[in-house]
Design a protein around this motif. Structure first.
Motif, short mmCIF file in Angstrom:
data_model
loop_
_atom_site.label_atom_id
_atom_site.label_comp_id
_atom_site.label_asym_id
_atom_site.label_seq_id
_atom_site.Cartn_x
_atom_site.Cartn_y
_atom_site.Cartn_z
N PHE A 168 0.71 -1.13 0.12
CA PHE A 168 -0.06 -0.10 -0.01
C PHE A 168 0.92 1.26 -0.03
CE2 PHE A 168 -2.81 3.17 1.58
CZ PHE A 168 -4.00 2.93 0.88
N CYS A 169 1.72 1.20 1.14
CA CYS A 169 2.57 2.91 1.13
C CYS A 169 3.78 2.59 0.35
CB CYS A 169 2.68 2.92 2.56
SG CYS A 169 3.72 2.03 3.66
N GLY A 170 4.51 1.49 0.30
CA GLY A 170 5.77 1.34 -0.17
C GLY A 170 6.89 1.16 0.65
N ARG A 171 6.50 1.35 1.78
CA ARG A 171 7.73 1.24 2.79
C ARG A 171 8.39 -0.08 2.96
NH1 ARG A 171 5.50 3.74 8.53
NH2 ARG A 171 7.67 2.70 9.04
N PRO A 172 9.59 -0.21 3.60
CA PRO A 172 10.05 -1.75 3.62
C PRO A 172 9.18 -2.37 4.95
CG PRO A 172 11.59 -0.15 4.68
CD PRO A 172 10.49 0.82 3.75
N ALA A 173 8.91 -3.63 4.53
CA ALA A 173 8.25 -4.60 5.45
C ALA A 173 9.42 -5.63 5.87
CB ALA A 173 7.02 -5.14 4.84
N MET A 190 -10.33 -0.84 3.10
CA MET A 190 -11.41 0.03 3.06
C MET A 190 -11.34 0.51 1.40
SD MET A 190 -11.53 2.56 6.11
CE MET A 190 -9.74 2.77 6.37
N LYS A 191 -10.47 -0.16 0.45
CA LYS A 191 -10.49 -0.03 -0.86
C LYS A 191 -9.99 1.54 -1.31
CE LYS A 191 -13.59 -3.96 -1.97
NZ LYS A 191 -15.01 -4.06 -2.79
N ARG A 192 -9.16 1.99 -0.53
CA ARG A 192 -8.54 3.43 -0.97
C ARG A 192 -7.40 3.39 -1.96
NH1 ARG A 192 -8.42 6.16 5.22
NH2 ARG A 192 -10.70 6.54 5.53
N ASN A 193 -7.30 4.44 -2.44
CA ASN A 193 -6.26 4.60 -3.59
C ASN A 193 -4.95 5.10 -2.91
OD1 ASN A 193 -4.93 4.75 -6.00
ND2 ASN A 193 -6.44 5.96 -7.09
N PRO A 194 -4.23 4.39 -3.11
CA PRO A 194 -2.75 4.83 -2.54
C PRO A 194 -2.41 6.14 -3.25
CG PRO A 194 -2.30 2.93 -3.51
CD PRO A 194 -3.64 3.14 -3.65
N ARG A 195 -2.66 6.41 -4.38
CA ARG A 195 -1.98 7.54 -5.20
C ARG A 195 -2.82 8.72 -4.68
NH1 ARG A 195 -3.61 3.68 -9.07
NH2 ARG A 195 -1.85 2.71 -10.00
N ARG A 200 3.84 10.25 -3.73
CA ARG A 200 5.07 11.11 -3.87
C ARG A 200 5.58 11.06 -5.30
NH1 ARG A 200 7.34 13.39 0.60
NH2 ARG A 200 9.35 13.18 -0.28
N ARG A 201 5.64 9.68 -5.55
CA ARG A 201 6.16 9.58 -7.18
C ARG A 201 5.26 10.32 -8.25
NH1 ARG A 201 7.15 4.09 -5.45
NH2 ARG A 201 4.97 3.56 -6.03
N ASN A 202 3.93 10.17 -8.03
CA ASN A 202 3.24 11.02 -8.96
C ASN A 202 3.24 12.54 -8.94
OD1 ASN A 202 2.23 8.64 -9.96
ND2 ASN A 202 0.29 8.84 -8.79
N ALA A 203 3.58 12.95 -7.60
CA ALA A 203 3.74 14.48 -7.56
C ALA A 203 5.12 14.90 -7.74
CB ALA A 203 3.50 14.91 -6.10
N GLY A 204 6.02 14.13 -7.82
CA GLY A 204 7.38 14.49 -8.65
C GLY A 204 8.48 14.54 -7.55
N LYS A 205 8.02 13.92 -6.29
CA LYS A 205 8.93 14.13 -4.95
C LYS A 205 9.79 12.90 -4.81
CE LYS A 205 5.77 17.06 -2.68
NZ LYS A 205 4.74 17.19 -1.52
N GLU A 206 9.82 11.86 -5.67
CA GLU A 206 10.54 10.99 -5.37
C GLU A 206 11.49 10.31 -7.06
OE1 GLU A 206 11.31 8.90 -3.25
OE2 GLU A 206 10.26 9.69 -1.55
N MET A 207 12.63 10.07 -6.82
CA MET A 207 13.13 9.38 -8.20
C MET A 207 12.41 8.11 -8.67
SD MET A 207 17.13 9.76 -7.77
CE MET A 207 17.35 8.24 -6.59
#
Length: 218
Positions: free
Chosen positions: A8-13, A42-47, A56-63
């Motif tokens: 969901f969030c992309g953090r390391p598990a 809850m079927k939320r969109n992580p974007r 953050r990737r879509n907003a241009g804040k991550e490589m």
């Protein structure tokens, strides 16, 4: 040891941490914490959530496009164990991490370039639009500034800027209507009038309270 990314969030598990959800079709979803698991159910969109890597990737804040990111791709290819290969891989991982950290710092500096100028421009625009809300000087203060400007040979704007800088350095300002006049008798028999101005801290706290706080912390 393989460190999976949160679905969901992309953090390391990390291993033995988080939650693993197995769907009926056999697909597994790895979550780093219960927060991500609840948002997934809850079927939320992580974007659309600002605290996720996808947003953050879509907003241009991550490589997004970088050669070091290709090494993190998951490859389900069995490789025969080789001690020398493992040693080289460990060294390569450390080197790749250093290169990625350096490139992320450069990416951040380029992304944040000009932020200070934009903040100053927005602040000046706010002051210009709400100039009528700023406190005005009294007539006596204006006359005093005009006399000082005439004596020193500078403009009133420069004196006001200097006084504002001194006020910021001392974190105090004059309270309007807080002047007190008292008489002092000199040794030669004369009388001297002294004008005192009440000072108020810009932070909204008195000096006595600050002194008490310092005494408490000691």
């Amino acid at each position: 040891m393989r460190i999976d990314s949160c679905f969901f969030c992309g953090r390391p598990a990390w291993p033995s941490k988080g939650i693993t959800f197995m769907r009926n079709d056999g697909k597994s979803f790895r979550f780093c914490r219960s927060k991500c698991h609840k948002n997934f159910k809850m079927k939320r969109n992580p974007r659309k959530l600002k605290w996720t890597k996808a947003h953050r990737r879509n907003a241009g804040k991550e490589m997004v496009v970088d050669s070091t990111l290709q090494f993190a791709a998951r490859r389900n290819v069995p490789v025969r164990y080789n001690r020398e290969l493992v040693a080289k891989t460990v060294k390569a991982i450390e080197r790749i991490s250093e290169v990625r950290a350096r490139r992320e710092r450069v990416f951040y500096k380029k992304r944040m370039a000009g932020k200070r100028a934009r903040e100053v421009a927005s602040a000046r625009k706010l002051v210009a639009n709400n100039e009528h809300l700023l406190p005005r000087l009294r007539g006596s203060e204006k006359r005093r500034l005009a006399e000082l400007a005439a004596e020193q040979g500078v403009s009133i704007e420069e004196l006001e800027a200097e006084g504002l800088a001194n006020m910021r350095s001392s974190k105090k300002t004059l309270a309007f209507g807080g002047e007190k006049q008292r008489l002092r008798v000199r040794t030669d028999g004369g009388v001297e009038t002294i004008t005192e101005r009440a000072e108020v801290s810009l932070l909204g706290e008195d000096d006595d309270d600050n002194d008490d706080d310092e005494m408490d912390t000691d």
